[in-house]
Write an enzyme that holds these catalytic residues in place. Structure first.
Site, PDB file in Angstrom:
ATOM      1  N   SER A 183      23.249  16.162  54.228  1.00  0.00           N
ATOM      2  CA  SER A 183      23.220  15.374  55.455  1.00  0.00           C
ATOM      3  C   SER A 183      24.217  14.225  55.464  1.00  0.00           C
ATOM      4  O   SER A 183      24.557  13.735  56.537  1.00  0.00           O
ATOM      5  CB  SER A 183      21.806  14.855  55.703  1.00  0.00           C
ATOM      6  OG  SER A 183      21.329  14.175  54.575  1.00  0.00           O
ATOM      7  N   HIS A 211      19.903  20.355  58.735  1.00  0.00           N
ATOM      8  CA  HIS A 211      21.167  20.213  59.466  1.00  0.00           C
ATOM      9  C   HIS A 211      21.868  21.549  59.707  1.00  0.00           C
ATOM     10  O   HIS A 211      22.987  21.579  60.231  1.00  0.00           O
ATOM     11  CB  HIS A 211      22.111  19.258  58.740  1.00  0.00           C
ATOM     12  CG  HIS A 211      21.737  17.817  58.913  1.00  0.00           C
ATOM     13  ND1 HIS A 211      22.073  17.089  60.029  1.00  0.00           N
ATOM     14  CD2 HIS A 211      21.029  16.981  58.121  1.00  0.00           C
ATOM     15  CE1 HIS A 211      21.604  15.864  59.905  1.00  0.00           C
ATOM     16  NE2 HIS A 211      20.962  15.767  58.764  1.00  0.00           N
ATOM     17  N   LYS A 242      16.475  17.768  65.157  1.00  0.00           N
ATOM     18  CA  LYS A 242      17.934  17.583  65.181  1.00  0.00           C
ATOM     19  C   LYS A 242      18.543  18.487  66.257  1.00  0.00           C
ATOM     20  O   LYS A 242      18.441  18.174  67.428  1.00  0.00           O
ATOM     21  CB  LYS A 242      18.483  17.801  63.778  1.00  0.00           C
ATOM     22  CG  LYS A 242      18.078  16.620  62.903  1.00  0.00           C
ATOM     23  CD  LYS A 242      18.370  16.732  61.451  1.00  0.00           C
ATOM     24  CE  LYS A 242      17.885  15.456  60.767  1.00  0.00           C
ATOM     25  NZ  LYS A 242      17.668  15.605  59.342  1.00  0.00           N
TER      26      LYS A 242
HETATM   27  C1  PLP Z   1      16.631  14.843  58.677  1.00  0.00           C
HETATM   28  C2  PLP Z   1      16.199  15.591  57.492  1.00  0.00           C
HETATM   29  C3  PLP Z   1      14.843  15.795  57.234  1.00  0.00           C
HETATM   30  C4  PLP Z   1      13.769  15.152  58.074  1.00  0.00           C
HETATM   31  O1  PLP Z   1      13.595  15.817  59.275  1.00  0.00           O
HETATM   32  P1  PLP Z   1      12.665  15.117  60.389  1.00  0.00           P
HETATM   33  O2  PLP Z   1      12.258  16.241  61.255  1.00  0.00           O
HETATM   34  O3  PLP Z   1      13.510  14.110  61.084  1.00  0.00           O
HETATM   35  O4  PLP Z   1      11.521  14.497  59.676  1.00  0.00           O
HETATM   36  C5  PLP Z   1      14.491  16.565  56.160  1.00  0.00           C
HETATM   37  N1  PLP Z   1      15.422  17.116  55.358  1.00  0.00           N
HETATM   38  C6  PLP Z   1      16.738  16.933  55.570  1.00  0.00           C
HETATM   39  C7  PLP Z   1      17.730  17.581  54.660  1.00  0.00           C
HETATM   40  C8  PLP Z   1      17.171  16.159  56.636  1.00  0.00           C
HETATM   41  O5  PLP Z   1      18.477  15.962  56.840  1.00  0.00           O
END
Ligand code: PLP
Length: 395
Positions: A183, A211, A242
């Site tokens: 990320s 992602h 996301k």
């Molecule tokens: C953003 C992210 C999460 C968290 O996801 P949410 O739905 O916002 O809680 C988990 N793992 C990774 C790799 C992320 O980038």
């Protein structure tokens, strides 16, 4: 005299400020579109995870409104105790079909998904092999499990194999876990090679595709699709917060494993379900992605255009292979100054420093979306050029 019990907090906050690591949270007064109102200014949005522009999409908003009318606003219960709605079940069926897996479980967030999956799979007698740059929610899930955590070097299958050979014989079971798309760097885990190694040693496999969901693979079907590893990975974690533009996490994989997670996962057993509006909006997002790959294609076109332009200006974009584009600056103070100047010039892109990235690797993280027009990107590129020259980052 009583001692000041809270002195440690003041000291720690002062130290963060002195090291340019204090987070200042800006105030948003608009949807997360390509342009947003932030702290009272209209700025180009270069720091959203809203990859496909779905967070303010009319079809998703309509689905959410209809769900409120039919189901009300809250679930008012944990699904295992008071029953689960047909809406949640429908979303899970559609997610499983979209991803080409046997079964899927929808939970409140991607963060929760990692807490839900890892502790049921491994415990004190077991060992986890974890990429050095794995997301905080994976790390916390690993810690919760009580298993021994062995870190292998970032995206390094040889090192993963060496660590498996060294540690697996002393434990009951092993689990290999990696981010799909990292990320903060935007690089992609070598999933095919990691899978081959884990399989050779009988180690469970799990990928967090937060992602990659809606970004990688055919029509955004994710990293497992990107590598053609359907039915091979034991567990795939994803998020609907996301690219899908809503909120929620998904645990996808073999039916046997998902059935087990339903019995054991604490965020599922002890926390309420997502709201009907969120769930229905997620369902609309899946339907949109099933119907067309157009948004995913536009996202990648924009990402390639922006990366090439920023690289040609002389910026170091690190290891990025995806729409996550780090502008590597090194010094945390410089990154904060850079971000502040971008904002003054009308571009919203945040500085990221320790502990989100290793010390000395501060950066601006640029995220473009399918919702940005070519003119939006050109405006952003111009501002980056101006601020980059002003601060001596580029010539
Ligand atoms: C953003 C992210 C999460 C968290 O996801 P949410 O739905 O916002 O809680 C988990 N793992 C990774 C790799 C992320 O980038």
């Amino acid at each position: 005299m009583a001692t000041d019990k809270l002195a440690f907090i003041r000291a720690e906050l002062d130290e963060l400020a002195a090291n340019h690591l204090l987070i200042t949270i800006r105030t948003v007064d608009s949807p997360a579109d390509a342009w947003m109102i932030v702290d009272g200014r209209r700025v180009l949005n270069f720091c959203t995870n809203n990859y496909l522009g779905l967070a303010n999409h009319p079809r998703l908003k309509q689905a959410a409104q209809e769900a409120v009318a039919r189901w009300g606003v809250g679930p008012a219960a944990v699904r295992t105790i008071a029953g689960t709605t047909t809406l949640h079940l429908e979303l899970e069926r559609r997610l499983a079909a979209f991803k080409g897996v046997e079964d899927a479980l929808f939970v409140q967030s991607g963060f929760n998904a990692n807490q839900a999956v890892i502790p049921p799979l491994v415990g004190k007698e077991d060992v986890i092999f974890s990429d050095r740059l794995n997301h905080a929610s994976i790390i916390d899930g690993c810690r919760l499990s009580g298993a021994k955590i062995v870190v292998y070097e970032h995206c390094d299958p040889e090192d993963a194999e060496a660590k498996i050979r060294e540690h697996l014989p002393h434990h009951r079971r092993g689990l290999l876990v990696t981010d799909g798309v990292f990320s903060m760097d935007g690089d992609i885990a070598p999933l095919d090679r990691l899978y081959a190694i884990a399989e050779r040693y009988g180690v469970l496999t799990m990928v967090d595709d937060a992602h990659g969901e809606g970004v990688l693979g055919r029509g955004g079907r994710g990293i497992v699709d990107h590598f053609g590893l359907h039915g091979r990975f034991d567990v795939e974690i994803g998020t609907l917060s996301k690219a899908f533009g809503v909120v929620g996490g998904v645990i996808a994989g073999k039916k046997l494993i998902i059935d087990f997670i339903r019995q054991k996962a604490r965020p599922f057993l002890f926390s309420s379900a997502t709201t009907p509006a969120d769930t229905a909006a997620c369902l609309a997002a899946v339907e949109l992605l099933e119907a067309s790959a157009e948004l995913v294609e536009r996202l990648w076109e924009n990402a390639r255009y922006l990366r090439r332009a920023l690289q040609q200006l002389g910026f170091d974009t690190g290891r990025s292979q995806t729409p996550i584009l780090p502008i590597m600056l090194g010094d945390a103070g410089l990154a904060q100054r850079f971000s502040r100047r971008l904002f003054e010039e009308g571009v919203f892109a945040m500085a990221i420093g320790y502990p989100t990235v290793p010390r000395g690797q501060a950066r601006i993280r640029v995220m473009n979306t399918a919702a940005h027009t070519r003119a939006d990107l050109d405006f952003g590129i111009e501002v980056f050029a101006k601020v980059g020259r002003e601060l001596g980052v580029i010539a």
